[in-house]
Design a protein around this motif. Sequence first.
Motif, mmCIF file in Angstrom:
data_model
loop_
_atom_site.group_PDB
_atom_site.id
_atom_site.type_symbol
_atom_site.label_atom_id
_atom_site.label_comp_id
_atom_site.label_asym_id
_atom_site.label_seq_id
_atom_site.Cartn_x
_atom_site.Cartn_y
_atom_site.Cartn_z
ATOM 1 N N VAL A 82 -0.523 -42.995 31.757
ATOM 2 C CA VAL A 82 -1.683 -41.935 30.726
ATOM 3 C C VAL A 82 -2.564 -41.593 31.481
ATOM 4 O O VAL A 82 -3.231 -40.351 31.389
ATOM 5 N N LYS A 83 -3.412 -42.473 32.241
ATOM 6 C CA LYS A 83 -4.349 -41.812 33.013
ATOM 7 C C LYS A 83 -4.235 -40.745 33.937
ATOM 8 O O LYS A 83 -4.928 -39.656 33.917
ATOM 9 N N VAL A 113 -3.541 -37.618 31.502
ATOM 10 C CA VAL A 113 -4.615 -37.138 30.975
ATOM 11 C C VAL A 113 -5.411 -36.300 31.881
ATOM 12 O O VAL A 113 -5.833 -35.110 31.815
ATOM 13 N N TRP A 114 -5.509 -36.823 33.183
ATOM 14 C CA TRP A 114 -6.315 -36.131 34.348
ATOM 15 C C TRP A 114 -5.793 -34.867 34.602
ATOM 16 O O TRP A 114 -6.291 -33.685 35.105
ATOM 17 N N VAL A 144 -6.031 -32.185 32.044
ATOM 18 C CA VAL A 144 -7.573 -31.609 31.685
ATOM 19 C C VAL A 144 -7.783 -30.763 33.183
ATOM 20 O O VAL A 144 -8.429 -29.519 33.050
#
Length: 549
Positions: free
Chosen positions: A132-133, A136-137, A140
Amino acid sequence: MAATSDNSPSKPLLSSTYIDDFHHHSPPPSESDPSSSSHYPPNIAYNHHPHRPIKDLPFLLFFLLLAISTFAFGIFASLNRNPNPPSSASAFVYDIASDSCVKSRRSFDISEDEKVLFFNFLGFDSDSRYLVKNLVWTLVVTLILSVPISLFVLFSLKHFAKQLVYVSLPFFVVVPVFVDLYWFVACTISSTCSERFPLGYRVIVLVFVLLVIGVVVWIFVVNWSRVELTVRIIRVASDALSNNLGLFVVLPLLILGLVVYYVPIVVFMVFARLNGEIVPREMHGVVVCRWKQDSWVPAYFALAILTMLWSAAAMVEAQVYVISGTIAQWYFYKDDSKVKRSIRSSLRNAFGPSFGTVCFSGLLIAIVRMVRAAVDSAANEDASGMVNLMLRCCVNALLSAFDFLNKFTINFAAITGEAYCASAKLAYELLRRNLLSAVVVETVSTRLLAAIIFVLSAIYAIVVCVILKAGSGLGVDSYFVGAMAFVVVIMVLGFLVHVLENVIDTVYICYAIDRDKGEVCKPDVHEIYVHLPISRNHNINARTSPILV
């Protein structure tokens, strides 16, 4: 027969000599065509008046009535909600003395072990958090990079449209073929994937994707004679859009405004669900407590959903209106300098005098989409019979006729400030009288732009996968992250294509107005659009249309 031999791609289908002959020697529309209306406006141009008359007022009032009713009943639902939600019905027991349901004294606290088991059930372990990290990055960074990518595509289409198209077309075939073959080989090597997808299924997917690619290639080969003309039209549209870059700020803000407008309606729908009471009911000889919803709640849900659908369709039409009004001002502006406050005036007209027209158009679009969805749903079901087939054919014919008449309606309304029905009629008459078709080189421009953004998005996704596999330990999950990045980029670039398509339609209707008035506001546009094929669907005197002889 000599005239027909000149219909080659290298020569204009409407030469300048023919245009001069059409404007100077053909009789007025009321004389050459008896069907022409005598009250047709003699001079159609952009309405620069700061105070346009209000149009389609009943639909504006109807839309405001629905919106106000949605918010009013939503506020009532919020204030009248039951503090005990439907999920708490199990915590109530039947009290014989009061003949009602009362809250039980049992404790429903969740222990720490139960919380751990719950989060483990949801899959929030260390590997999932790491995925997930990275996801998300990546998303973005992709959203941030989508802005320069979109500007790069726009200015490349403006200055190097031909080169970009010719470079992208081979990749449009190579990239999906490479991805298809790579997936087939990787799935065959991987034991997990090969167990989930047997060899027969993998071969079917491989062949199906190759067939789809072959069909797309065949479409481009058949329309290859129009590619050069379409490239020049895309270049003109990119030039017009690059002179109005403020649209890329205003249009996303309109979408954001729609989301902000949706938030209270969604909250009201959640609160409306809490309107009811917990009542005793007898089930199998035992009295239990169950949630009973108020009878008006389903009606409010229908009202809120209808308002949201109409608002979304109206917002789409408002965006088209703003694009058309802004580009029309750029087209009809005599000087080479940029038009001042063109976007502001288009916004003022869209949400001011012409907001009723925008609401009317949005209502029709929403109805057509719902009808089409219902027809498609019925077609997927086992609904056989001659009557059902005839009904579907009739409905599809009516929907196609609406799409045909609606194509340039909102563009014309943004230019002239006319009402919806008047704009539909006048736009059709304008194109018919000037021998122009309601379809700009059919859908070649859309396919070319779709090919370009698909290739660029696929290249970006491949780069993301390579970087993630080299710099992170995601392994197979890097393909999932790359696929999500592909979706984000293609959505952003798809929005750019949507704007360019509306710019193409607006420039086309402005060109038709120029031809109707015998003027040339943008010579470079006329040099390109004069090559478009004329409409052959109308009976026109051979003396005024020698190209048809």
